[in-house]
Design an enzyme around this catalytic site. Sequence first.
Site, PDB file in Angstrom:
ATOM      1  N   HIS A 289      32.673  46.450  36.231  1.00 49.23           N
ATOM      2  CA  HIS A 289      31.964  47.050  37.242  1.00 49.23           C
ATOM      3  C   HIS A 289      29.876  45.698  37.054  1.00 49.23           C
ATOM      4  O   HIS A 289      29.665  46.600  38.066  1.00 49.23           O
ATOM      5  CB  HIS A 289      31.597  47.951  38.285  1.00 49.23           C
ATOM      6  CG  HIS A 289      31.617  47.928  39.822  1.00 49.23           C
ATOM      7  ND1 HIS A 289      30.895  48.064  40.806  1.00 49.23           N
ATOM      8  CD2 HIS A 289      32.790  47.714  40.787  1.00 49.23           C
ATOM      9  CE1 HIS A 289      31.230  48.601  41.981  1.00 49.23           C
ATOM     10  NE2 HIS A 289      32.307  47.892  42.269  1.00 49.23           N
TER      11      HIS A 289
ATOM     12  N   HIS B 266      39.359  37.214  44.569  1.00 50.28           N
ATOM     13  CA  HIS B 266      38.690  39.539  45.006  1.00 50.28           C
ATOM     14  C   HIS B 266      38.801  39.162  46.402  1.00 50.28           C
ATOM     15  O   HIS B 266      38.058  38.116  47.224  1.00 50.28           O
ATOM     16  CB  HIS B 266      37.459  38.591  44.703  1.00 50.28           C
ATOM     17  CG  HIS B 266      36.297  39.885  45.054  1.00 50.28           C
ATOM     18  ND1 HIS B 266      35.533  40.178  45.393  1.00 50.28           N
ATOM     19  CD2 HIS B 266      36.245  41.334  44.318  1.00 50.28           C
ATOM     20  CE1 HIS B 266      35.404  41.280  45.439  1.00 50.28           C
ATOM     21  NE2 HIS B 266      35.181  42.201  44.521  1.00 50.28           N
TER      22      HIS B 266
END
Length: 382
Positions: free
Chosen positions: A185, A285
């Site tokens: 992340h 994504h």
Amino acid sequence: MKVTKLTTYQVPPRWLFLKIETDDGVTGWGEPVVEGRAATVAAAVEELSDYVVGKDPRHIEDLWSTMYRSGFYRGGPILMSALAGIDQALWDIKGKSFGVPVSELLGGSVRDTIRVYSWIGGDRPADTAAAARDTVDRGFTAVKMNGTSELQYVDSWDKVQDCIDSVGAVRDAVGPNVGIGVDFHGRVHKPMAKVLLRELEQFKLMFIEEPVLSEETDGLLDAMRHTSTPIALGERLYSRWDFKKILASGAVDIIQPDPSHSGGITETRKIAAMAEAYGVGLALHCPLGPIALATCLQLDAGCHNAFIQEQSLGIHYNTTNDLLDYVRDPSVFAYDDGYVTIPTGPGLGIDVNEDYVLERAGVGHRWRNPVWRHADGSIAEW
Ligand SMILES: [Mg+2]
């Protein structure tokens, strides 16, 4: 055919939908949002509407180029997400006007289905392992989890051990053949990325995502030297020109553009083709809503290097509304043995429930991502 109107709807849990209307009655839907900045993107869509209203919506390439190149300042998450949602709606209109799915207009499908992965959390090892087992029992063959909590540039061993325990518990729960993606992340900086990549090597992961921030190409190259695990990134890159640098650097194995951030179908298709030439895989994504997922699937249909698709059903962000709430026929996203069938209806292949969109737009949202701080008070990457 001429575009008559663009309308945005800010709907829970954290999304922004766009409807484009035309003078012959065909409407198209898009999802122009960057998470946490929905209202800002809505303002950008409103400004970009000056280039679209009154124009033929089927001239997508010219409209895209006009919206991108006519602004002296361009690129970045806000403008490219606004452009993305408009582009998606234009393709939806074009497909509906010809009575074919968008994939047909892009050259036809190379696959009928695509493998999907499911989010399983990652903050507590026992919970994450149970979620992984449950996900596999429901037919999924791949999962994704967060690897760490906030991490200092150089942090203590217990944080590393937590990550090892968490990922190890998931691997033990699902066995050797289920794909595990671990998302750092962008929370991890280069010194700790080296350590974690080495320690996670034993779990034979499907990929490690954003091992460091995507703009730190030098750090990525260094990270690549310390692991044989495939490196994935791209949700925070927005155009061919952004991806060009990372592809040329050799620091990525799998790209993850988000077609709601990376200029829509028109631009993401070009990014995917560029990656294919570098031998790089495509895993779009998509932690967003149904229009974004439908867009991804139309792209997956024709991109040879697409091998798996993210989807948000049951993801932790979806507390007030979930993926299937806004479509009239949720069976278009039915998962079977870990795969989803590419929708074959006209346009993006979904029927948006406009009445429910209007109802929930009355509720709206003001979603922001969490703000984390380190023990010393300094801001941490989330
Ligand atoms: Mg990610």
